[in-house]
Scaffold this motif. Structure first.
Motif, PDB file in Angstrom:
ATOM      1  N   GLN A 210       3.100  28.520   1.761  1.00  0.00           N
ATOM      2  CA  GLN A 210       3.885  27.374   2.217  1.00  0.00           C
ATOM      3  C   GLN A 210       3.025  26.199   2.651  1.00  0.00           C
ATOM      4  O   GLN A 210       3.362  25.050   2.422  1.00  0.00           O
ATOM      5  CB  GLN A 210       4.774  27.781   3.396  1.00  0.00           C
ATOM      6  N   THR A 211       1.911  26.515   3.325  1.00  0.00           N
ATOM      7  CA  THR A 211       1.107  25.488   3.978  1.00  0.00           C
ATOM      8  C   THR A 211      -0.312  25.468   3.436  1.00  0.00           C
ATOM      9  O   THR A 211      -0.945  26.517   3.307  1.00  0.00           O
ATOM     10  CB  THR A 211       1.072  25.722   5.502  1.00  0.00           C
ATOM     11  N   SER A 212      -0.796  24.276   3.116  1.00  0.00           N
ATOM     12  CA  SER A 212      -2.182  24.101   2.672  1.00  0.00           C
ATOM     13  C   SER A 212      -2.781  22.903   3.382  1.00  0.00           C
ATOM     14  O   SER A 212      -2.097  21.915   3.646  1.00  0.00           O
ATOM     15  CB  SER A 212      -2.260  23.862   1.160  1.00  0.00           C
ATOM     16  N   VAL A 213      -4.081  23.010   3.661  1.00  0.00           N
ATOM     17  CA  VAL A 213      -4.848  21.856   4.133  1.00  0.00           C
ATOM     18  C   VAL A 213      -5.613  21.282   2.952  1.00  0.00           C
ATOM     19  O   VAL A 213      -6.132  22.022   2.118  1.00  0.00           O
ATOM     20  CB  VAL A 213      -5.818  22.265   5.260  1.00  0.00           C
ATOM     21  N   ARG A 214      -5.658  19.957   2.872  1.00  0.00           N
ATOM     22  CA  ARG A 214      -6.468  19.280   1.861  1.00  0.00           C
ATOM     23  C   ARG A 214      -7.497  18.415   2.587  1.00  0.00           C
ATOM     24  O   ARG A 214      -7.145  17.541   3.365  1.00  0.00           O
ATOM     25  CB  ARG A 214      -5.584  18.474   0.911  1.00  0.00           C
ATOM     26  N   LEU A 215      -8.756  18.714   2.319  1.00  0.00           N
ATOM     27  CA  LEU A 215      -9.858  18.024   2.978  1.00  0.00           C
ATOM     28  C   LEU A 215     -10.253  16.799   2.178  1.00  0.00           C
ATOM     29  O   LEU A 215     -10.592  16.905   0.998  1.00  0.00           O
ATOM     30  CB  LEU A 215     -11.054  18.958   3.108  1.00  0.00           C
ATOM     31  N   VAL A 216     -10.207  15.645   2.830  1.00  0.00           N
ATOM     32  CA  VAL A 216     -10.648  14.407   2.192  1.00  0.00           C
ATOM     33  C   VAL A 216     -12.050  14.101   2.720  1.00  0.00           C
ATOM     34  O   VAL A 216     -12.282  14.095   3.933  1.00  0.00           O
ATOM     35  CB  VAL A 216      -9.685  13.241   2.495  1.00  0.00           C
ATOM     36  N   THR A 217     -12.994  13.874   1.800  1.00  0.00           N
ATOM     37  CA  THR A 217     -14.377  13.639   2.183  1.00  0.00           C
ATOM     38  C   THR A 217     -14.946  12.489   1.373  1.00  0.00           C
ATOM     39  O   THR A 217     -14.304  11.994   0.440  1.00  0.00           O
ATOM     40  CB  THR A 217     -15.212  14.928   2.003  1.00  0.00           C
ATOM     41  N   ASN A 218     -16.110  12.038   1.740  1.00  0.00           N
ATOM     42  CA  ASN A 218     -16.854  11.020   0.988  1.00  0.00           C
ATOM     43  C   ASN A 218     -18.215  11.598   0.614  1.00  0.00           C
ATOM     44  O   ASN A 218     -18.724  12.481   1.320  1.00  0.00           O
ATOM     45  CB  ASN A 218     -17.068   9.748   1.819  1.00  0.00           C
ATOM     46  N   PRO A 219     -18.837  11.121  -0.462  1.00  0.00           N
ATOM     47  CA  PRO A 219     -20.163  11.619  -0.824  1.00  0.00           C
ATOM     48  C   PRO A 219     -21.249  11.036   0.081  1.00  0.00           C
ATOM     49  O   PRO A 219     -22.075  10.229  -0.335  1.00  0.00           O
ATOM     50  CB  PRO A 219     -20.318  11.164  -2.289  1.00  0.00           C
ATOM     51  N   GLU A 220     -21.210  11.437   1.343  1.00  0.00           N
ATOM     52  CA  GLU A 220     -22.178  11.007   2.344  1.00  0.00           C
ATOM     53  C   GLU A 220     -22.577  12.221   3.170  1.00  0.00           C
ATOM     54  O   GLU A 220     -21.742  13.087   3.454  1.00  0.00           O
ATOM     55  CB  GLU A 220     -21.581   9.929   3.255  1.00  0.00           C
ATOM     56  N   LYS A 221     -23.828  12.272   3.597  1.00  0.00           N
ATOM     57  CA  LYS A 221     -24.376  13.459   4.244  1.00  0.00           C
ATOM     58  C   LYS A 221     -23.566  13.881   5.474  1.00  0.00           C
ATOM     59  O   LYS A 221     -23.148  15.041   5.592  1.00  0.00           O
ATOM     60  CB  LYS A 221     -25.831  13.195   4.638  1.00  0.00           C
ATOM     61  N   MET A 222     -23.335  12.965   6.418  1.00  0.00           N
ATOM     62  CA  MET A 222     -22.646  13.326   7.660  1.00  0.00           C
ATOM     63  C   MET A 222     -21.202  13.730   7.409  1.00  0.00           C
ATOM     64  O   MET A 222     -20.682  14.649   8.050  1.00  0.00           O
ATOM     65  CB  MET A 222     -22.708  12.164   8.655  1.00  0.00           C
ATOM     66  N   VAL A 223     -20.552  13.055   6.456  1.00  0.00           N
ATOM     67  CA  VAL A 223     -19.147  13.365   6.164  1.00  0.00           C
ATOM     68  C   VAL A 223     -19.029  14.748   5.541  1.00  0.00           C
ATOM     69  O   VAL A 223     -18.139  15.534   5.891  1.00  0.00           O
ATOM     70  CB  VAL A 223     -18.541  12.291   5.235  1.00  0.00           C
ATOM     71  N   ILE A 224     -19.940  15.072   4.614  1.00  0.00           N
ATOM     72  CA  ILE A 224     -19.907  16.384   3.968  1.00  0.00           C
ATOM     73  C   ILE A 224     -20.126  17.485   4.993  1.00  0.00           C
ATOM     74  O   ILE A 224     -19.426  18.506   4.994  1.00  0.00           O
ATOM     75  CB  ILE A 224     -20.965  16.464   2.852  1.00  0.00           C
ATOM     76  N   LYS A 225     -21.090  17.293   5.897  1.00  0.00           N
ATOM     77  CA  LYS A 225     -21.365  18.317   6.908  1.00  0.00           C
ATOM     78  C   LYS A 225     -20.145  18.563   7.795  1.00  0.00           C
ATOM     79  O   LYS A 225     -19.808  19.704   8.101  1.00  0.00           O
ATOM     80  CB  LYS A 225     -22.573  17.907   7.760  1.00  0.00           C
ATOM     81  N   GLU A 226     -19.472  17.496   8.211  1.00  0.00           N
ATOM     82  CA  GLU A 226     -18.278  17.674   9.045  1.00  0.00           C
ATOM     83  C   GLU A 226     -17.168  18.369   8.253  1.00  0.00           C
ATOM     84  O   GLU A 226     -16.451  19.215   8.791  1.00  0.00           O
ATOM     85  CB  GLU A 226     -17.773  16.339   9.583  1.00  0.00           C
ATOM     86  N   SER A 227     -17.033  18.024   6.975  1.00  0.00           N
ATOM     87  CA  SER A 227     -16.005  18.649   6.145  1.00  0.00           C
ATOM     88  C   SER A 227     -16.269  20.140   5.972  1.00  0.00           C
ATOM     89  O   SER A 227     -15.336  20.958   5.991  1.00  0.00           O
ATOM     90  CB  SER A 227     -15.944  17.960   4.780  1.00  0.00           C
ATOM     91  N   LEU A 228     -17.546  20.513   5.804  1.00  0.00           N
ATOM     92  CA  LEU A 228     -17.893  21.929   5.662  1.00  0.00           C
ATOM     93  C   LEU A 228     -17.582  22.689   6.946  1.00  0.00           C
ATOM     94  O   LEU A 228     -17.047  23.807   6.910  1.00  0.00           O
ATOM     95  CB  LEU A 228     -19.373  22.077   5.301  1.00  0.00           C
ATOM     96  N   ARG A 229     -17.914  22.087   8.087  1.00  0.00           N
ATOM     97  CA  ARG A 229     -17.582  22.746   9.361  1.00  0.00           C
ATOM     98  C   ARG A 229     -16.071  22.877   9.516  1.00  0.00           C
ATOM     99  O   ARG A 229     -15.568  23.921   9.953  1.00  0.00           O
ATOM    100  CB  ARG A 229     -18.164  21.948  10.534  1.00  0.00           C
ATOM    101  N   ALA A 230     -15.343  21.817   9.149  1.00  0.00           N
ATOM    102  CA  ALA A 230     -13.884  21.860   9.257  1.00  0.00           C
ATOM    103  C   ALA A 230     -13.311  22.985   8.402  1.00  0.00           C
ATOM    104  O   ALA A 230     -12.398  23.702   8.832  1.00  0.00           O
ATOM    105  CB  ALA A 230     -13.288  20.520   8.834  1.00  0.00           C
ATOM    106  N   HIS A 231     -13.849  23.146   7.190  1.00  0.00           N
ATOM    107  CA  HIS A 231     -13.365  24.213   6.301  1.00  0.00           C
ATOM    108  C   HIS A 231     -13.556  25.582   6.945  1.00  0.00           C
ATOM    109  O   HIS A 231     -12.660  26.435   6.932  1.00  0.00           O
ATOM    110  CB  HIS A 231     -14.112  24.138   4.967  1.00  0.00           C
ATOM    111  N   ALA A 232     -14.737  25.787   7.546  1.00  0.00           N
ATOM    112  CA  ALA A 232     -14.998  27.072   8.194  1.00  0.00           C
ATOM    113  C   ALA A 232     -14.085  27.290   9.391  1.00  0.00           C
ATOM    114  O   ALA A 232     -13.524  28.379   9.585  1.00  0.00           O
ATOM    115  CB  ALA A 232     -16.458  27.149   8.614  1.00  0.00           C
TER     116      ALA A 232
END
Length: 395
Positions: A210-232
């Motif tokens: 029923q429920t999904s999260v979709r992560l929006v990111t940018n190709p930038e170092k700090m943004v990718i790192k935060e997105s990876l932590r958020a996924h975990a």
């Protein structure tokens, strides 16, 4: 109801992606609500029209709304707010100050959950798209059902019963001394009713059909790192991510020398996004030459994102938690992509497993098969933290 939560670091473009997703869902005939729960709303700016607390129709099958925490508070928490105001005024605070302090910190996050639950119960819409707060706030929101449950079970429910029973006897003595009344049943019931709504919503949030999260990111170092932590961390709360959207990629046709170094860096980070989030699918969105503001711009974004696809599909079914039995031994496997084992701390109290990663803590109620056992070792393998359980040894 299909629930899609869009989140990501502030400024990555999640509001535009949420709005464009709503356009495509409506185009396919789904009755769709795009709801902003971000305290700094920008959904109205994205659609380039006025939006308020109540859902407003934008076009056929599409509605938009921006959560007003104060209105939600009055409708769901009014009795408690009035009581806290009364207590503060009795302690000498002016009326306006007392009313301001009666709104507890973090209430806007809680009301985002309550609003989601109300739409789910009413079933008026086929698709609910949440333009959520930036990742840090969104993760605190997801932890609320568990944190509030811990306090409700251990402290509030026993206190509630005692308070209601003693009020008739204590009130005649208490009020003349304190200058205000003890809380009545309406005030005492409100927090527990709140908790019950949030607890029920947790079952919806953790149902990956029923429920999904979709992560929006940018190709930038700090943004990718935060997105990876958020996924975990989302996986830690048993909330599944089904898609990553890499936004603002400089198109190949841009050949100005000023952008060459930036394009080279983006190429490296694009590869990292695909590798680090694998096996999640990744959609790439170019950096447009105009603002993503207004329906015409959002239509272009919609076409880039989805073409002929149905956004309500589950793009990837992520298994964030599983219990594995091997003969007479059990193990609990938690999907924690990108988290080193030495960053995880484990302890067990009663039937709860306490998991701490950085500043995120999860009190996981164990299945009955594991509750009587003790953790006997853990290892990280294929992005899963595998915790082995064994019978406690008598010394």
């Amino acid at each position: 109801m299909r629930v899609i939560l869009m989140t990501g670091k502030g400024g990555v473009g999640k509001t535009s992606v949420a709005a464009a997703t709503g356009l495509r869902c409506a185009e396919l005939g789904y009755k769709t609500l795009v709801l902003s729960t971000d305290p700094a709303h920008s959904l109205a700016d994205s659609f380039d029209l006025e939006l308020g607390h109540d859902a407003r129709q934008i076009k056929p099958n599409l509605w938009g709304a921006e959560l007003d925490a104060l209105l939600e508070l009055e409708g769901n928490w009014g009795a408690v707010k009035r009581y806290i105001t009364q207590v503060l005024q009795a302690r000498g605070l002016e009326g306006a100050q007392a009313e301001e302090l009666a709104i507890l910190p973090g209430m806007d996050e809680i009301f985002g959950l309550v609003r989601m639950k109300r739409h789910y119960d009413e079933g008026e819409f086929d698709v609910l798209i949440i333009d959520s707060a930036p990742t840090g706030t969104a993760l605190r929101l997801l932890s609320l059902p568990e944190v509030s449950g811990w306090y409700m079970r251990r402290f509030y429910k026993p206190l509630q019963g005692i308070s209601v029973a003693l009020r008739p006897f204590v009130e005649p003595i208490f009020k003349p001394i304190a200058g205000f009344s003890l809380p009545d049943k309406e005030v005492m019931d409100a927090p527990y009713e709140f908790y019950q709504q949030i607890e029920a919503l947790e079952k919806v949030l953790t149902d990956n059909t029923q429920t999904s999260v979709r992560l929006v990111t940018n190709p930038e170092k700090m943004v990718i790192k935060e997105s990876l932590r958020a996924h975990a961390y989302l996986s830690l709360y048993n909330v599944a991510t089904d898609l990553v959207i890499a936004n603002r990629i400089i198109p190949d046709e841009v050949t100005d020398p000023f952008f060459q170094r930036w394009k080279g860096q983006q190429q490296q980070y694009r590869q990292e996004i695909h590798e680090n989030f694998h096996p999640l699918p990744v959609k790439e969105v170019p950096l447009y030459s105009e603002e993503m503001c207004g329906l015409a711009a959002l239509e272009r974004l919609k076409e880039t994102l989805y073409k002929d696809e149905d956004p309500t599909q589950v793009y990837y079914k992520e298994t964030t938690r599983r219990v594995v039995q091997d003969k007479n031994q059990y193990s609990l496997e938690l999907y924690l992509p990108g988290i080193p084992k030495d960053h995880v701390q484990l302890s067990k109290t009663g039937d709860e497993l306490n998991i701490t990663i950085g500043n995120h803590r999860r009190n996981l109620v164990l299945p009955q098969a594991l509750a009587a056992l003790q953790p006997a070792g853990a290892k990280m393998e294929d992005d899963y933290l595998k915790i082995r359980f064994a019978a406690a040894t008598n010394v």
